[in-house]
Design a protein around this motif. Structure first.
Motif, short mmCIF file in Angstrom:
data_model
loop_
_atom_site.label_atom_id
_atom_site.label_comp_id
_atom_site.label_asym_id
_atom_site.label_seq_id
_atom_site.Cartn_x
_atom_site.Cartn_y
_atom_site.Cartn_z
N ASP A 85 0.83 -1.22 0.00
CA ASP A 85 0.00 0.00 0.00
C ASP A 85 0.86 1.26 0.00
N LEU A 86 1.95 1.22 0.76
CA LEU A 86 2.84 2.37 0.78
C LEU A 86 3.44 2.61 -0.61
N SER A 87 3.70 1.51 -1.28
CA SER A 87 4.25 1.60 -2.63
C SER A 87 3.19 2.14 -3.59
N LEU A 88 1.96 1.60 -3.47
CA LEU A 88 0.88 2.01 -4.37
C LEU A 88 0.57 3.50 -4.20
N ALA A 89 0.78 4.01 -3.00
CA ALA A 89 0.55 5.43 -2.75
C ALA A 89 1.48 6.28 -3.61
N GLU A 90 2.60 5.67 -4.01
CA GLU A 90 3.54 6.39 -4.90
C GLU A 90 3.33 5.97 -6.36
N GLY A 91 2.24 5.25 -6.61
CA GLY A 91 1.90 4.95 -7.99
C GLY A 91 2.53 3.69 -8.57
N THR A 92 3.13 2.87 -7.75
CA THR A 92 3.71 1.62 -8.25
C THR A 92 3.45 0.52 -7.23
N GLU A 93 3.34 -0.72 -7.74
CA GLU A 93 3.20 -1.81 -6.75
C GLU A 93 4.53 -2.52 -6.55
N ARG A 94 5.57 -2.01 -7.18
CA ARG A 94 6.85 -2.71 -7.14
C ARG A 94 7.79 -2.21 -6.07
N GLY A 95 7.34 -1.27 -5.24
CA GLY A 95 8.26 -0.68 -4.26
C GLY A 95 8.08 -1.19 -2.84
N ALA A 96 7.33 -2.30 -2.69
CA ALA A 96 7.10 -2.82 -1.33
C ALA A 96 8.43 -3.13 -0.64
N ASN A 97 9.40 -3.59 -1.43
CA ASN A 97 10.71 -3.91 -0.83
C ASN A 97 11.35 -2.67 -0.24
N MET A 98 11.17 -1.52 -0.90
CA MET A 98 11.76 -0.28 -0.40
C MET A 98 11.13 0.10 0.95
N VAL A 131 23.35 0.22 -7.24
CA VAL A 131 22.80 -1.13 -7.42
C VAL A 131 21.77 -1.18 -8.55
N ILE A 132 21.00 -0.12 -8.68
CA ILE A 132 19.92 -0.15 -9.67
C ILE A 132 20.50 0.15 -11.05
N SER A 133 20.10 -0.64 -12.02
CA SER A 133 20.66 -0.53 -13.36
C SER A 133 20.33 0.84 -13.95
N ALA A 134 21.16 1.29 -14.87
CA ALA A 134 21.01 2.61 -15.49
C ALA A 134 19.60 2.78 -16.05
N ARG A 135 19.09 1.68 -16.60
CA ARG A 135 17.77 1.72 -17.22
C ARG A 135 16.66 2.07 -16.23
N ASN A 136 16.83 1.60 -14.99
CA ASN A 136 15.77 1.79 -14.00
C ASN A 136 16.06 2.89 -12.99
N ARG A 137 17.20 3.57 -13.19
CA ARG A 137 17.61 4.56 -12.18
C ARG A 137 16.63 5.74 -12.10
N LYS A 138 15.88 5.95 -13.18
CA LYS A 138 14.92 7.06 -13.15
C LYS A 138 13.85 6.88 -12.08
N HIS A 139 13.69 5.64 -11.62
CA HIS A 139 12.69 5.39 -10.57
C HIS A 139 13.23 5.68 -9.17
N ASN A 140 14.50 6.03 -9.07
CA ASN A 140 15.08 6.17 -7.73
C ASN A 140 14.44 7.26 -6.86
N PRO A 141 14.01 8.38 -7.43
CA PRO A 141 13.29 9.34 -6.56
C PRO A 141 12.07 8.69 -5.90
N VAL A 142 11.32 7.91 -6.68
CA VAL A 142 10.17 7.21 -6.11
C VAL A 142 10.63 6.21 -5.06
N ASN A 143 11.70 5.45 -5.39
CA ASN A 143 12.23 4.48 -4.44
C ASN A 143 12.58 5.15 -3.11
N ARG A 144 13.21 6.33 -3.22
CA ARG A 144 13.61 7.04 -2.00
C ARG A 144 12.38 7.44 -1.17
N ARG A 145 11.34 7.90 -1.86
CA ARG A 145 10.14 8.33 -1.13
C ARG A 145 9.51 7.13 -0.40
N ILE A 146 9.46 5.99 -1.08
CA ILE A 146 8.85 4.80 -0.45
C ILE A 146 9.72 4.34 0.73
#
Lengths: 259, 184, 359
Positions: B116-129, B155-170
């Motif tokens: 749910d915390l992840s979904l609040a940031e618009g993704t369901e893939r951030g539960a680990n964060m 650690v996060i590949s260059a391709r996915n690094r754009k998601h890091n601001p979201v990862n940080r928020r989660i």
């Protein structure tokens, strides 16, 4: 015709001047000579490596004046693959018999052809295991008696003799596949042409070529050399037709340019 | 300090990445680390998991028999690992997805609405964060938050690094909500 | 100097092979070494090398033979059942005196066994798993770092002695990610006048293991090989010791088992028990004299292995009956338990104590 224009028959430069260990009437010696001639004509003797199989031709590298390498039984195409990948400018020949190529090395045979490795396979098919004393080979003919098929090959039990060219002709990659024979002088000349073509294609980097040569093993048939040669004509050729199955150098050249 | 963690969840929940993130962050802090995935056929179907050891000492085995910490991102992971946690250990479990809550009374059990915390940031893939955030709050000596944030870019590949601001928020959301859980 | 990176052991090994100048790699998929071919399939095209997924283990090792005969650095990797298949080619490579590097990331056996890490291929690796009298140098890394370092070294050893060098790691070492500083190339070069490069400006070279003529050719060849093996046995003595100086109880282990044993030594020392660890880094040649020297002062030697009594045979040969040798073996993917090792050593302490009191 003047004396100058008459071609002199002589030992090719690539054939070592020694007595071979082959039996009277065996085809290996003829085939060795043809390979040596072709390598000399293509001027590649000094950049060729011959891979000898396990079988009667295990000492083939003693008779041809090129670098020589030994492979485990059936693995010559894999050894050739490794060597050619490492040294792509060299000419690599994998010389194999029927047990080597179609029994213990079937996997290597098919996959090397399928990858289109830039090597030449010389497949000597004499329908019997020679070196080990005359056992049934994957190409032993129906009803043919051998040490291990004393009642004659029974397809119901052990299947029919395998046709290598036809099998490989189902694959996309090979550039050249032909079956020839050495049972008489005309056939020998055709075989020479086939070997020359196969090696020329390799010299041009066109990929995998395969020459199957029907040959005689009178010793294991228990017959005179002349009878052995006739047996190739009368018994083998009907099952293993002499034929050019594949010859598409232009296509390969285009592919090569495109890549 | 030696912590032996098992991180487990469905494939796609970033289980292996979570382990690597903690390892790289701790490694940059001069800690000894090891990370080993469950590999091969055993990870097909059910749960994926990895074992992480973070220690001030040299690490003996990367294989963990009795973890001190488990992060369980799905139900099967709780079922599989709850019983293996050492008495007094920590179990952070994803209360967004897990139906059967853990029951052991000798553990610190932390229900976290990670998905749910992840979904609040618009993704369901951030539960680990979110789970890492919670872990950092509960185990402040393990590795500091800024080290984990820095490790994200490594650690996060260059391709996915754009998601890091979201990862940080989660990550921070997980950290902050755990403060509240603890207070409660 | 490279910086520290978190790397999986298998990948550290693969990159180290590239650093060492290996440009020919052939393999067949098998767990738990799959990261090596996957890594090579990405990296080899970048460095102009060959990655080829072979049709079988038999083919892969024969491809290595072919490439090695061409005088270039070649490698294959596999895991236990796959290594069993490679024994054919390894024997030929040894008989033909070709250099190459082999990697076995061991899993549990016998047969298909399981994919978790194990050390059950010790005999296969150190006794020569194929036919005939031959040896391969066997190096036993205990971390991702050592996987990388030993691999660079292995290529030099292979070229120096014209011999296959086997990196023998249990699956946990290959699967584990750890901090690694990638090694530098050694810069050593080796002349290979024997290589098959075409007989240009020289007489032809032949590489073959078949030795028929004269009658004693094969025995002569074997005597030559033995001389080489003796030389290697003199020169390669690789060990790592931990608190062995005054150790009353000596543990012998390699790979993951040694990591746990080392921790046991720490714990035992904390309790005042004088334990030490002897870790052979080369399994062939086995550092027998070194072990004997250290073990003779110990009350007992405990061999800890992830197999059911393989390493222990070399330990017994080394101490040659002078010291009692015990075994703690685990198999099938199980790792030795720290507490079990500690308890075993403590039991020696108790026995010793009781014995002294009784007399």
């Amino acid at each position: 015709m003047s004396a100058k224009t008459i071609p002199m028959y002589k030992r090719p430069k690539g054939l070592t001047d020694v007595r071979t260990h082959y039996c009277a009437g065996c085809g290996h010696g003829i085939i060795h000579k043809l390979i040596a001639e072709a390598l000399e004509e293509l001027e590649v003797l000094d950049r060729t490596i011959l891979i000898a199989p396990v079988g009667c031709a295990v000492l083939a590298y003693k008779y041809i004046e090129v670098d020589g390498l030994e492979a485990a039984h059936g693995r010559a195409p894999a050894v050739a693959t490794g060597l050619k990948r490492a040294l792509p400018d060299k000419m690599v020949i994998s010389y194999q018999g029927d047990g080597d190529l179609l029994a213990i090395g079937t996997g290597e045979t098919i996959h090397t052809a399928n990858r289109g490795e830039d090597i030449t396979i010389i497949f000597v098919n004499n329908a019997v295991y020679g070196m080990t004393g005359g056992q049934m080979a994957p190409t032993t003919l129906e009803g043919q008696k051998t040490l291990t098929s004393p009642y004659g090959r029974n397809p119901a039990e052990v299947g029919f003799p395998i046709r290598a060219c036809e099998l490989l002709d189902t694959l996309e990659s090979p550039v050249y596949i032909e079956r020839t024979s050495v049972h008489n002088p005309a056939s020998v000349r055709k075989t020479k042409k086939a070997i020359l073509k196969a090696l020329k294609y390799q010299k041009e980097g066109l990929g995998y070529s395969f020459v199957e040569i029907l040959s005689m093993c009178p010793t294991n048939l228990g017959v005179e050399p002349v009878v052995g040669a006739d047996w190739v004509k009368d018994a083998m050729i009907p099952w293993f037709p002499l034929k050019k199955f594949r010859d598409r150098p232009e296509e390969k050249k285009e592919e090569k340019q495109a890549s | 300090m030696t912590e032996e963690l098992i991180i487990a969840g469905f494939g796609g929940q970033g289980v292996l990445l979570t382990g690597r993130l903690l390892c790289v962050a701790a490694m940059r802090q001069g800690k000894h680390v090891s990370h080993i995935p469950s590999y091969g056929a055993e990870m097909r179907g059910g749960t994926a998991n990895c074992s992480v050891v973070i220690s001030d000492e040299e690490i003996a085995s990367p294989v963990i028999e009795r973890p001190s910490i488990v992060i369980a991102l799905n139900g099967p992971s709780v079922a599989k690992f709850e019983s293996r946690i050492r008495p007094g250990g920590l179990l952070i479990w994803n209360s967004s997805l897990v139906k059967m809550a853990p029951t052991r009374s000798d553990l610190v059990l932390i229900p976290l609405d990670a998905t749910d915390l992840s979904l609040a940031e618009g993704t369901e893939r951030g539960a680990n964060m979110a789970a890492i955030g919670a872990l950092l709050k509960l185990k402040p000596d393990l590795v500091p938050m800024d080290a984990v944030e820095a490790a994200l870019d490594e650690v996060i590949s260059a391709r996915n690094r754009k998601h890091n601001p979201v990862n940080r928020r989660i990550l921070h959301a997980g950290y902050e909500i755990t403060e509240k859980i603890n207070a409660a | 100097m490279s910086k520290t990176v978190l790397m999986k052991g298998n990948e550290a090994l693969a990159e180290a092979a590239i650093i060492a100048g290996c440009r020919q790699y052939f393999a067949y998929p098998i767990t738990p070494q799959n990261e090596i071919p996957a890594y090579m399939s990405r990296r080899m095209p970048e460095v102009g090398g060959t990655f080829l997924q072979a049709e079988s283990e038999l083919a892969a090792i024969s491809m290595v033979l072919g490439a090695a005969a061409g005088g270039v650095r070649a490698m294959t990797s596999s895991s236990s059942p796959g290594m069993a298949l490679k024994q054919e080619g390894i024997s030929y490579i040894a008989g033909s005196e070709l250099p190459c590097v082999l990697v076995n990331v061991m899993r549990g056996g016998p047969g298909l066994g399981a994919i978790a890490g194990a050390q059950g291929d010790y005999f296969q690796a150190t006794r020569g798993g194929g036919n005939g009298d031959y040896r391969t140098i066997v190096l036993a890394p205990g971390s991702a770092q050592e996987l990388a370092d030993f691999t660079v070294d292995a290529f030099d050893l292979a070229d120096q002695y014209r011999i296959p060098v086997l990196i023998l790691a249990d699956g946990y070492i290959g699967q584990m990610s750890e901090p690694v500083v990638l090694p530098e190339p050694t810069g050593k070069t080796f002349e290979k006048p024997w290589a098959l490069t075409g007989a240009k400006g020289r007489s032809k070279n032949i590489i073959a293991s078949l030795k028929l003529i004269p009658d004693n050719a094969l025995e002569e060849h074997n005597l030559h090989l033995q001389e080489k093996y003796d030389l290697i046995s003199e020169n390669i003595r690789r060990i790592d010791t931990y608190h062995t100086d005054n150790a009353e109880w000596l543990i012998v282990a390699y790979g993951t088992a040694a990591r746990i044993a080392r921790k046991a030594v720490d714990r035992l020392r904390d309790e005042g028990v004088k334990a030490g660890l002897f870790r052979p880094l080369s399994l062939w040649p086995f550092p027998d004299r070194e072990l004997h020297e250290i073990a003779r002062n110990a009350g007992k030697v405990l061999t800890v292995e992830m197999s059911m009594g393989q390493l222990v045979e070399d330990v017994k040969l080394s101490v040659n009956g002078e010291v009692e040798v015990d075994l703690y073996g685990r198999a099938g993917g199980a790792v030795p338990a720290l507490d079990d090792i500690i308890e075993r050593i403590n039991s020696y302490e108790r026995e010793n104590h009781t014995h002294v009191q009784a007399s």
